[in-house]
Design a protein around this motif. Structure first.
Motif, PDB file in Angstrom:
ATOM      1  N   VAL A 137       9.599  15.135  -2.234  1.00  0.00           N
ATOM      2  CA  VAL A 137       9.682  14.724  -0.833  1.00  0.00           C
ATOM      3  C   VAL A 137       8.524  15.319  -0.037  1.00  0.00           C
ATOM      4  CG1 VAL A 137      11.064  14.817   1.272  1.00  0.00           C
ATOM      5  CG2 VAL A 137      12.178  14.451  -0.936  1.00  0.00           C
ATOM      6  N   ALA A 138       8.211  16.588  -0.278  1.00  0.00           N
ATOM      7  CA  ALA A 138       7.089  17.228   0.416  1.00  0.00           C
ATOM      8  C   ALA A 138       5.778  16.539   0.066  1.00  0.00           C
ATOM      9  CB  ALA A 138       7.025  18.710   0.053  1.00  0.00           C
ATOM     10  N   VAL A 139       5.628  16.117  -1.176  1.00  0.00           N
ATOM     11  CA  VAL A 139       4.422  15.407  -1.588  1.00  0.00           C
ATOM     12  C   VAL A 139       4.283  14.097  -0.821  1.00  0.00           C
ATOM     13  CG1 VAL A 139       3.334  14.192  -3.514  1.00  0.00           C
ATOM     14  CG2 VAL A 139       4.327  16.452  -3.880  1.00  0.00           C
ATOM     15  N   LEU A 140       5.387  13.394  -0.645  1.00  0.00           N
ATOM     16  CA  LEU A 140       5.351  12.093   0.016  1.00  0.00           C
ATOM     17  C   LEU A 140       5.095  12.215   1.517  1.00  0.00           C
ATOM     18  CD1 LEU A 140       8.269  10.203  -1.788  1.00  0.00           C
ATOM     19  CD2 LEU A 140       5.815  10.064  -2.239  1.00  0.00           C
ATOM     20  N   VAL A 141       5.750  13.159   2.182  1.00  0.00           N
ATOM     21  CA  VAL A 141       5.610  13.254   3.634  1.00  0.00           C
ATOM     22  C   VAL A 141       4.235  13.785   4.038  1.00  0.00           C
ATOM     23  CG1 VAL A 141       8.078  13.544   3.991  1.00  0.00           C
ATOM     24  CG2 VAL A 141       6.625  15.560   3.778  1.00  0.00           C
ATOM     25  N   ALA A 142       3.498  14.374   3.091  1.00  0.00           N
ATOM     26  CA  ALA A 142       2.155  14.845   3.408  1.00  0.00           C
ATOM     27  C   ALA A 142       1.184  13.685   3.586  1.00  0.00           C
ATOM     28  CB  ALA A 142       1.644  15.787   2.318  1.00  0.00           C
TER      29      ALA A 142
ATOM     30  N   GLU B 101       0.835  -1.200   0.000  1.00  0.00           N
ATOM     31  CA  GLU B 101       0.000   0.000   0.000  1.00  0.00           C
ATOM     32  C   GLU B 101       0.871   1.251   0.000  1.00  0.00           C
ATOM     33  OE1 GLU B 101      -3.119   2.719   0.119  1.00  0.00           O
ATOM     34  OE2 GLU B 101      -3.018   0.619  -0.507  1.00  0.00           O
ATOM     35  N   GLY B 102       1.983   1.202   0.740  1.00  0.00           N
ATOM     36  CA  GLY B 102       2.885   2.353   0.746  1.00  0.00           C
ATOM     37  C   GLY B 102       3.472   2.629  -0.628  1.00  0.00           C
ATOM     38  N   LEU B 103       3.913   1.579  -1.317  1.00  0.00           N
ATOM     39  CA  LEU B 103       4.468   1.757  -2.659  1.00  0.00           C
ATOM     40  C   LEU B 103       3.401   2.255  -3.632  1.00  0.00           C
ATOM     41  CD1 LEU B 103       6.732  -1.422  -2.931  1.00  0.00           C
ATOM     42  CD2 LEU B 103       7.490   0.956  -2.851  1.00  0.00           C
ATOM     43  N   ALA B 104       2.179   1.721  -3.505  1.00  0.00           N
ATOM     44  CA  ALA B 104       1.099   2.174  -4.380  1.00  0.00           C
ATOM     45  C   ALA B 104       0.830   3.661  -4.182  1.00  0.00           C
ATOM     46  CB  ALA B 104      -0.165   1.354  -4.116  1.00  0.00           C
ATOM     47  N   ARG B 105       0.854   4.103  -2.930  1.00  0.00           N
ATOM     48  CA  ARG B 105       0.616   5.518  -2.666  1.00  0.00           C
ATOM     49  C   ARG B 105       1.753   6.379  -3.200  1.00  0.00           C
ATOM     50  NH1 ARG B 105      -2.411   6.616   3.094  1.00  0.00           N
ATOM     51  NH2 ARG B 105      -3.816   4.844   3.047  1.00  0.00           N
ATOM     52  N   VAL B 106       2.988   5.903  -3.076  1.00  0.00           N
ATOM     53  CA  VAL B 106       4.129   6.662  -3.611  1.00  0.00           C
ATOM     54  C   VAL B 106       3.955   6.886  -5.110  1.00  0.00           C
ATOM     55  CG1 VAL B 106       6.593   6.536  -4.137  1.00  0.00           C
ATOM     56  CG2 VAL B 106       5.781   5.988  -1.827  1.00  0.00           C
ATOM     57  N   VAL B 107       3.615   5.804  -5.827  1.00  0.00           N
ATOM     58  CA  VAL B 107       3.421   5.915  -7.276  1.00  0.00           C
ATOM     59  C   VAL B 107       2.273   6.867  -7.595  1.00  0.00           C
ATOM     60  CG1 VAL B 107       2.771   4.637  -9.350  1.00  0.00           C
ATOM     61  CG2 VAL B 107       4.391   3.633  -7.730  1.00  0.00           C
ATOM     62  N   ARG B 108       1.159   6.728  -6.856  1.00  0.00           N
ATOM     63  CA  ARG B 108      -0.010   7.570  -7.111  1.00  0.00           C
ATOM     64  C   ARG B 108       0.273   9.032  -6.768  1.00  0.00           C
ATOM     65  NH1 ARG B 108      -3.208   4.628  -4.604  1.00  0.00           N
ATOM     66  NH2 ARG B 108      -3.352   5.688  -2.594  1.00  0.00           N
ATOM     67  N   LEU B 109       0.926   9.275  -5.648  1.00  0.00           N
ATOM     68  CA  LEU B 109       1.213  10.651  -5.233  1.00  0.00           C
ATOM     69  C   LEU B 109       2.151  11.350  -6.207  1.00  0.00           C
ATOM     70  CD1 LEU B 109       1.672  10.016  -1.407  1.00  0.00           C
ATOM     71  CD2 LEU B 109      -0.129  11.409  -2.439  1.00  0.00           C
ATOM     72  N   LEU B 110       3.200  10.666  -6.598  1.00  0.00           N
ATOM     73  CA  LEU B 110       4.153  11.283  -7.527  1.00  0.00           C
ATOM     74  C   LEU B 110       3.542  11.453  -8.910  1.00  0.00           C
ATOM     75  CD1 LEU B 110       7.497   9.517  -6.506  1.00  0.00           C
ATOM     76  CD2 LEU B 110       6.650  11.770  -5.835  1.00  0.00           C
ATOM     77  N   GLY B 111       2.694  10.514  -9.303  1.00  0.00           N
ATOM     78  CA  GLY B 111       2.049  10.626 -10.607  1.00  0.00           C
ATOM     79  C   GLY B 111       1.062  11.767 -10.679  1.00  0.00           C
ATOM     80  N   ASN B 112       0.420  12.091  -9.543  1.00  0.00           N
ATOM     81  CA  ASN B 112      -0.572  13.167  -9.519  1.00  0.00           C
ATOM     82  C   ASN B 112      -0.010  14.500  -9.041  1.00  0.00           C
ATOM     83  OD1 ASN B 112      -2.540  11.318 -10.324  1.00  0.00           O
ATOM     84  ND2 ASN B 112      -3.127  10.817  -8.229  1.00  0.00           N
TER      85      ASN B 112
ATOM     86  N   PRO C 239       1.592  18.096  -8.924  1.00  0.00           N
ATOM     87  CA  PRO C 239       1.645  19.180  -9.912  1.00  0.00           C
ATOM     88  C   PRO C 239       3.064  19.427 -10.382  1.00  0.00           C
ATOM     89  CG  PRO C 239       1.296  20.053  -7.710  1.00  0.00           C
ATOM     90  CD  PRO C 239       1.179  18.573  -7.595  1.00  0.00           C
ATOM     91  N   PRO C 240       3.252  19.957 -11.581  1.00  0.00           N
ATOM     92  CA  PRO C 240       4.594  20.239 -12.092  1.00  0.00           C
ATOM     93  C   PRO C 240       5.368  21.151 -11.137  1.00  0.00           C
ATOM     94  CG  PRO C 240       2.963  20.476 -13.835  1.00  0.00           C
ATOM     95  CD  PRO C 240       2.203  20.311 -12.567  1.00  0.00           C
ATOM     96  N   GLY C 241       6.607  20.804 -10.890  1.00  0.00           N
ATOM     97  CA  GLY C 241       7.458  21.626 -10.034  1.00  0.00           C
ATOM     98  C   GLY C 241       7.323  21.365  -8.551  1.00  0.00           C
ATOM     99  N   ALA C 242       6.415  20.457  -8.163  1.00  0.00           N
ATOM    100  CA  ALA C 242       6.232  20.173  -6.743  1.00  0.00           C
ATOM    101  C   ALA C 242       7.435  19.419  -6.192  1.00  0.00           C
ATOM    102  CB  ALA C 242       4.961  19.357  -6.529  1.00  0.00           C
ATOM    103  N   ASP C 243       7.763  19.695  -4.946  1.00  0.00           N
ATOM    104  CA  ASP C 243       8.853  18.984  -4.274  1.00  0.00           C
ATOM    105  C   ASP C 243       8.390  17.553  -4.001  1.00  0.00           C
ATOM    106  OD1 ASP C 243      10.818  17.961  -2.664  1.00  0.00           O
ATOM    107  OD2 ASP C 243      10.721  19.530  -1.135  1.00  0.00           O
TER     108      ASP C 243
END
Length: 312
Positions: free
Chosen positions: A61-66, A42-53, A55-59
Motif C-alpha cells: 500500500v505504501a508503494v502504491l500511494v507514493a 495507465e493507473g493499472l500499468a503503474r500498479v503492476v510496475r510498482l508492485l513488480g519492482n 523491494p522484498p518486504g515493502a508495504d
C-alpha cells in the motif's frame, strides 16, 4: 459486473447516443470514454510496475500511494489509507522551508464539509512575506499546488493571511482550483503591467518541471535556465534551493554572473545586494521570487506566467 458486461454496456450506451443525440455529443462521449480508459489503463500499468519492482518486504500500500497517479485513483474511490487532513499536513510540511524564506508559516484551521461545492480547507498564514506582493503571491501558489497534488478532493482553500497588505485589501484569501485573479502573471483586462525590463506582459501562470541537470549542484552555487521562454536564476544554499526571474530589480541586468557571498547575491553590474533566503529583498528593490516545489527525484516544479523574454 464483469469486464465484458461493462464493455458491452458502454458500447450500447454510445450506440444509443449516436441514434438519438447530436453528432458532437457522440464525439465528446467517445473522447470521454477513451480518456477514462487511458487514465485507468495507465493507473493499472503503474500498479503492476510498482508492485513488480518493490523491494522484498515493502508495504504494497505504501508503494502504491507514493505514486501520484495511483494515489489519485485511490482517493477517487475512497481507498487511500490516509485521510484528507493527514495528506494536507504532509503537503504543508514540504512547503514550510519555502515559506520560511518569505518570513512566513502556515497553520491548518480545519476542514469544512458543509459547502455545496465540496470540502473547504481553512488555513492561516503567519508572517509578513517581507511586505512584498510578489512574495505573498508565490507563497499562495506554492501552497495551492502542494495541496492540490496530495488532496485533489479539496474544492477550495480559504486562507486567513497575516501578510502586510493595503488596509483596503481583503482579510480573507481564497485559493481556487483555477488561477485566482491575483495569481502570479494574471492581470484583469485593461489593468497596467508592472515594469519588468525585457519581459512582455504576463499571462496566466503554469507549473513546469526542471530536471536535476538544469539545477545548480553544490551548495553556494548559481545556475540559470530558460524555461518556457523566461530566464530563471536558481540559487543553491545550505538547506534550500531558491528561484527568481534572472533580472536585477535595480539595473535590469542578468544575475547569472552575480557574486554569491553567504546569503547575499550581489549584481555584477550595479552592485545591488539581495537576500536570497528572504525572498530576494534588497535595499534598491525586490527580486521576483517564483513558486518552487522540490520533487523526490531531485527535480523541481516551478510556476511561471505565460510570457516570453524579450532579451537574452
Amino acid at each position: 459486473m464483469a469486464g465484458q458486461d461493462t464493455g458491452e454496456r458502454v458500447a450500447a450506451l454510445l450506440d444509443e447516443l449516436a441514434r438519438t443525440g447530436d453528432p458532437r455529443a457522440r464525439a465528446a462521449a467517445d473522447e470521454l470514454v477513451r480518456t477514462l480508459v487511458e487514465f485507468y489503463g495507465e493507473g493499472l500499468a503503474r500498479v503492476v510496475r510498482l508492485l513488480g519492482n518493490a523491494p522484498p518486504g515493502a508495504d504494497p500500500v505504501a508503494v502504491l500511494v507514493a505514486d501520484e497517479l495511483v494515489a489519485d485513483l485511490l482517493i477517487l474511490h475512497d481507498l487511500h489509507p490516509e485521510d484528507t487532513l493527514t495528506r494536507v499536513g504532509r503537503a504543508l510540511d514540504k512547503v514550510r522551508p519555502y515559506l520560511g524564506s518569505h518570513a512566513g508559516d502556515v497553520e491548518v484551521l480545519g476542514l469544512d464539509d458543509g459547502s455545496a461545492e465540496g470540502q473547504v480547507l481553512r488555513l492561516r498564514l503567519r508572517g509578513s512575506c517581507d511586505g512584498c506582493p510578489s512574495s505573498a503571491q508565490t507563497v499562495r501558489w506554492t501552497i495551492e499546488e502542494a495541496v492540490a497534488r496530495t488532496a485533489p478532493e479539496i474544492a477550495r482553500i480559504d486562507v486567513e493571511g497575516a501578510t502586510e497588505a493595503p488596509a483596503a485589501g481583503p482579510a480573507l484569501l481564497q485559493i481556487l482550483p483555477g488561477p485566482p485573479e491575483d495569481a502570479p502573471g494574471h492581470r484583469p483586462p485593461g489593468s497596467a503591467s508592472p515594469a519588468s525590463p525585457g519581459l512582455a506582459p504576463p499571462g496566466p501562470a503554469h507549473w513546469h518541471t526542471v530536471g536535476p541537470e538544469g539545477l545548480p549542484g553544490p551548495e553556494h552555487a548559481l545556475g540559470s535556465a530558460r524555461v518556457d521562454g523566461a530566464l530563471l536564476l536558481f540559487v543553491r544554499l545550505p538547506g534550500g534551493l531558491y528561484a527568481y526571474l534572472d533580472r536585477c530589480a535595480d539595473c535590469g541586468s542578468r544575475l547569472d554572473d552575480a557574486d554569491l557571498s553567504g546569503d547575499l547575491l550581489r549584481c555584477a553590474d550595479c552592485g545591488t545586494e539581495y537576500d536570497v533566503r528572504h525572498a530576494g529583498s534588497g535595499a534598491q528593490g525586490h527580486l521576483e521570487p517564483l513558486p518552487l516545489l522540490a520533487e523526490d527525484d531531485g527535480s523541481v516544479r516551478i510556476a511561471l506566467p505565460e510570457r516570453q523574454a524579450a532579451a537574452s
